[in-house]
Scaffold this motif. Structure first.
Motif, PDB file in Angstrom:
ATOM      1  N   MET A  65     -14.902  33.268  26.060  1.00 16.53           N
ATOM      2  CA  MET A  65     -15.354  34.447  25.325  1.00 16.53           C
ATOM      3  C   MET A  65     -14.565  34.633  24.021  1.00 16.53           C
ATOM      4  SD  MET A  65     -17.919  35.653  26.946  1.00 16.53           S
ATOM      5  CE  MET A  65     -18.177  37.329  26.373  1.00 16.53           C
ATOM      6  N   PHE A  66     -13.516  33.835  23.841  1.00 14.67           N
ATOM      7  CA  PHE A  66     -12.757  33.792  22.585  1.00 14.67           C
ATOM      8  C   PHE A  66     -12.238  35.174  22.157  1.00 14.67           C
ATOM      9  CE2 PHE A  66     -15.566  30.126  22.600  1.00 14.67           C
ATOM     10  CZ  PHE A  66     -14.689  29.098  22.292  1.00 14.67           C
ATOM     11  N   VAL A  67     -11.788  35.953  23.134  1.00 16.32           N
ATOM     12  CA  VAL A  67     -11.288  37.293  22.827  1.00 16.32           C
ATOM     13  C   VAL A  67      -9.853  37.249  22.316  1.00 16.32           C
ATOM     14  CG1 VAL A  67     -10.717  39.551  23.819  1.00 16.32           C
ATOM     15  CG2 VAL A  67     -12.842  38.413  24.468  1.00 16.32           C
ATOM     16  N   TYR A  68      -9.045  36.353  22.886  1.00 17.25           N
ATOM     17  CA  TYR A  68      -7.607  36.373  22.597  1.00 17.25           C
ATOM     18  C   TYR A  68      -7.148  35.013  22.075  1.00 17.25           C
ATOM     19  CZ  TYR A  68      -2.570  36.939  23.421  1.00 17.25           C
ATOM     20  OH  TYR A  68      -1.204  36.998  23.276  1.00 17.25           O
ATOM     21  N   ARG A  69      -6.372  35.066  20.991  1.00 15.32           N
ATOM     22  CA  ARG A  69      -5.833  33.832  20.424  1.00 15.32           C
ATOM     23  C   ARG A  69      -4.475  34.144  19.811  1.00 15.32           C
ATOM     24  NH1 ARG A  69      -6.965  31.385  15.317  1.00 15.32           N
ATOM     25  NH2 ARG A  69      -8.514  33.012  14.967  1.00 15.32           N
ATOM     26  N   GLU A  70      -3.475  33.340  20.145  1.00 23.57           N
ATOM     27  CA  GLU A  70      -2.150  33.534  19.557  1.00 23.57           C
ATOM     28  C   GLU A  70      -1.636  32.271  18.863  1.00 23.57           C
ATOM     29  OE1 GLU A  70       0.916  32.897  23.238  1.00 23.57           O
ATOM     30  OE2 GLU A  70      -0.090  34.851  23.158  1.00 23.57           O
ATOM     31  N   VAL A  86      -4.566  37.450  17.774  1.00 23.98           N
ATOM     32  CA  VAL A  86      -5.828  37.867  17.171  1.00 23.98           C
ATOM     33  C   VAL A  86      -6.803  38.219  18.290  1.00 23.98           C
ATOM     34  CG1 VAL A  86      -7.805  37.135  15.780  1.00 23.98           C
ATOM     35  CG2 VAL A  86      -5.488  36.453  15.115  1.00 23.98           C
ATOM     36  N   HIS A  87      -7.436  39.385  18.188  1.00 25.81           N
ATOM     37  CA  HIS A  87      -8.442  39.822  19.153  1.00 25.81           C
ATOM     38  C   HIS A  87      -9.817  39.760  18.483  1.00 25.81           C
ATOM     39  CE1 HIS A  87      -4.932  42.518  20.675  1.00 25.81           C
ATOM     40  NE2 HIS A  87      -4.856  41.305  21.187  1.00 25.81           N
ATOM     41  N   THR A  88     -10.736  39.049  19.104  1.00 25.63           N
ATOM     42  CA  THR A  88     -12.082  38.888  18.560  1.00 25.63           C
ATOM     43  C   THR A  88     -13.098  39.312  19.622  1.00 25.63           C
ATOM     44  OG1 THR A  88     -11.323  37.011  17.225  1.00 25.63           O
ATOM     45  CG2 THR A  88     -13.700  37.298  17.479  1.00 25.63           C
ATOM     46  N   PHE A  89     -13.950  40.267  19.295  1.00 26.75           N
ATOM     47  CA  PHE A  89     -14.864  40.825  20.290  1.00 26.75           C
ATOM     48  C   PHE A  89     -16.333  40.481  20.008  1.00 26.75           C
ATOM     49  CE2 PHE A  89     -11.184  43.743  20.049  1.00 26.75           C
ATOM     50  CZ  PHE A  89     -10.699  43.587  21.338  1.00 26.75           C
ATOM     51  N   SER A  90     -16.566  39.470  19.189  1.00 23.44           N
ATOM     52  CA  SER A  90     -17.943  39.148  18.806  1.00 23.44           C
ATOM     53  C   SER A  90     -18.826  38.817  20.001  1.00 23.44           C
ATOM     54  CB  SER A  90     -17.948  37.970  17.819  1.00 23.44           C
ATOM     55  OG  SER A  90     -17.251  38.291  16.643  1.00 23.44           O
ATOM     56  N   THR A 147      -9.131  46.455  23.344  1.00 26.50           N
ATOM     57  CA  THR A 147     -10.481  46.265  23.865  1.00 26.50           C
ATOM     58  C   THR A 147     -11.169  47.601  24.109  1.00 26.50           C
ATOM     59  OG1 THR A 147      -9.806  44.186  24.929  1.00 26.50           O
ATOM     60  CG2 THR A 147     -11.830  45.223  25.722  1.00 26.50           C
ATOM     61  N   VAL A 148     -10.474  48.503  24.807  1.00 27.81           N
ATOM     62  CA  VAL A 148     -11.061  49.811  25.113  1.00 27.81           C
ATOM     63  C   VAL A 148     -11.296  50.611  23.832  1.00 27.81           C
ATOM     64  CG1 VAL A 148     -10.721  51.989  26.334  1.00 27.81           C
ATOM     65  CG2 VAL A 148     -10.057  49.836  27.426  1.00 27.81           C
ATOM     66  N   GLU A 149     -10.341  50.570  22.923  1.00 30.04           N
ATOM     67  CA  GLU A 149     -10.508  51.302  21.664  1.00 30.04           C
ATOM     68  C   GLU A 149     -11.662  50.721  20.836  1.00 30.04           C
ATOM     69  OE1 GLU A 149      -6.668  51.196  19.858  1.00 30.04           O
ATOM     70  OE2 GLU A 149      -5.952  52.957  20.960  1.00 30.04           O
ATOM     71  N   HIS A 150     -11.855  49.412  20.911  1.00 29.69           N
ATOM     72  CA  HIS A 150     -12.990  48.797  20.213  1.00 29.69           C
ATOM     73  C   HIS A 150     -14.308  49.315  20.775  1.00 29.69           C
ATOM     74  CE1 HIS A 150     -15.537  45.747  18.346  1.00 29.69           C
ATOM     75  NE2 HIS A 150     -16.057  45.536  19.550  1.00 29.69           N
ATOM     76  N   TRP A 151     -14.404  49.400  22.099  1.00 22.01           N
ATOM     77  CA  TRP A 151     -15.628  49.914  22.714  1.00 22.01           C
ATOM     78  C   TRP A 151     -15.882  51.363  22.331  1.00 22.01           C
ATOM     79  CZ3 TRP A 151     -13.849  47.514  27.935  1.00 22.01           C
ATOM     80  CH2 TRP A 151     -14.224  46.161  27.968  1.00 22.01           C
ATOM     81  N   ILE A 152     -14.825  52.165  22.309  1.00 24.58           N
ATOM     82  CA  ILE A 152     -14.994  53.573  21.933  1.00 24.58           C
ATOM     83  C   ILE A 152     -15.479  53.672  20.488  1.00 24.58           C
ATOM     84  CG2 ILE A 152     -13.756  55.739  21.521  1.00 24.58           C
ATOM     85  CD1 ILE A 152     -11.973  54.992  23.921  1.00 24.58           C
ATOM     86  N   GLY A 153     -14.905  52.844  19.611  1.00 26.45           N
ATOM     87  CA  GLY A 153     -15.338  52.864  18.227  1.00 26.45           C
ATOM     88  C   GLY A 153     -16.766  52.381  18.037  1.00 26.45           C
TER      89      GLY A 153
END
Length: 203
Positions: A65-70, A86-90, A147-153
């Motif tokens: 899902m490519f959400v997390y990358r360091e 880097v957090h990616t939620f695409s 992640t949660v803050e992204h969903w709220i936004g």
């Protein structure tokens, strides 16, 4: 014609509506599968037929899902660490947008552990689930909070408050960790990680 009542324990019972528990929540494999067009066609039919309210699946934070990358590289060059993760939620957005368009809300399972954040390289299942606790609690907490803050936004606080959340897959089971020194379970780490995201939203 006389109507006969159903008898339970020898006593007659009045008829009542049978709750369709299968419509409350269904399971659907892994998050990445929900990116496929054939999966979406089949799910849309199921959701419409059964009037599904929630869907739960594994692998929201899995590497596919490519959400997390360091680190930077990923097979195109030597890996080099990034200044910060880097957090990616695409991909997550594509899945959740589709679900909500069908009138179905996510039953969020916060897992599994991203490979670069896991304390172990050993995995479970054929698709390689990392189930060990995070090697860096702050970074795990930052990921859950972001992640949660992204969903709220993206979807609004009122919408996200209607979702269901699970801190880990089957946290009541013995955590699949090994090694001589005892470590906190991944579910307990995730409960701790949820603290900042809860404090960052109005009660």
């Amino acid at each position: 014609m006389t109507r006969s009542l159903l008898r339970i324990d020898g006593e007659p019972r009045e008829e009542s509506a049978f709750p369709h528990v299968w419509s409350a929540c269904i399971g659907a494999g892994r998050a990445n599968e929900a990116l496929r067009a054939d999966w979406q066609r089949q799910f849309a039919e199921v959701a419409d037929t059964l009037k599904v309210k929630y869907v739960r699946f594994h692998g929201l934070f899995h590497d596919d899902m490519f959400v997390y990358r360091e680190s930077y590289g990923g097979g195109f060059g030597p890996n080099s660490p990034l200044p910060s993760p880097v957090h990616t939620f695409s991909y997550v957005d594509k899945v959740f947008d589709f679900l909500l368009e069908q009138g179905v809300r996510p039953f969020v399972e916060l897992g599994f552990m991203p490979r670069e954040l896991a304390t172990q390289t050993e995995t479970l299942f054929w698709w390689g689930a990392h189930c060990s606790p995070p090697k860096d609690m702050r970074r795990w907490s930052d990921l859950v909070t972001a992640t949660v803050e992204h969903w709220i936004g993206r979807y609004g606080l009122d919408e996200v408050r209607q979702w269901r959340f699970e801190v880990w897959n089957e946290p009541n089971l013995v955590p699949p960790t090994s090694g001589p020194a005892p470590r906190p379970s991944t579910s307990s780490c995730t409960r701790r990680a949820c603290g900042p995201s809860r404090r960052s939203t109005p009660s």
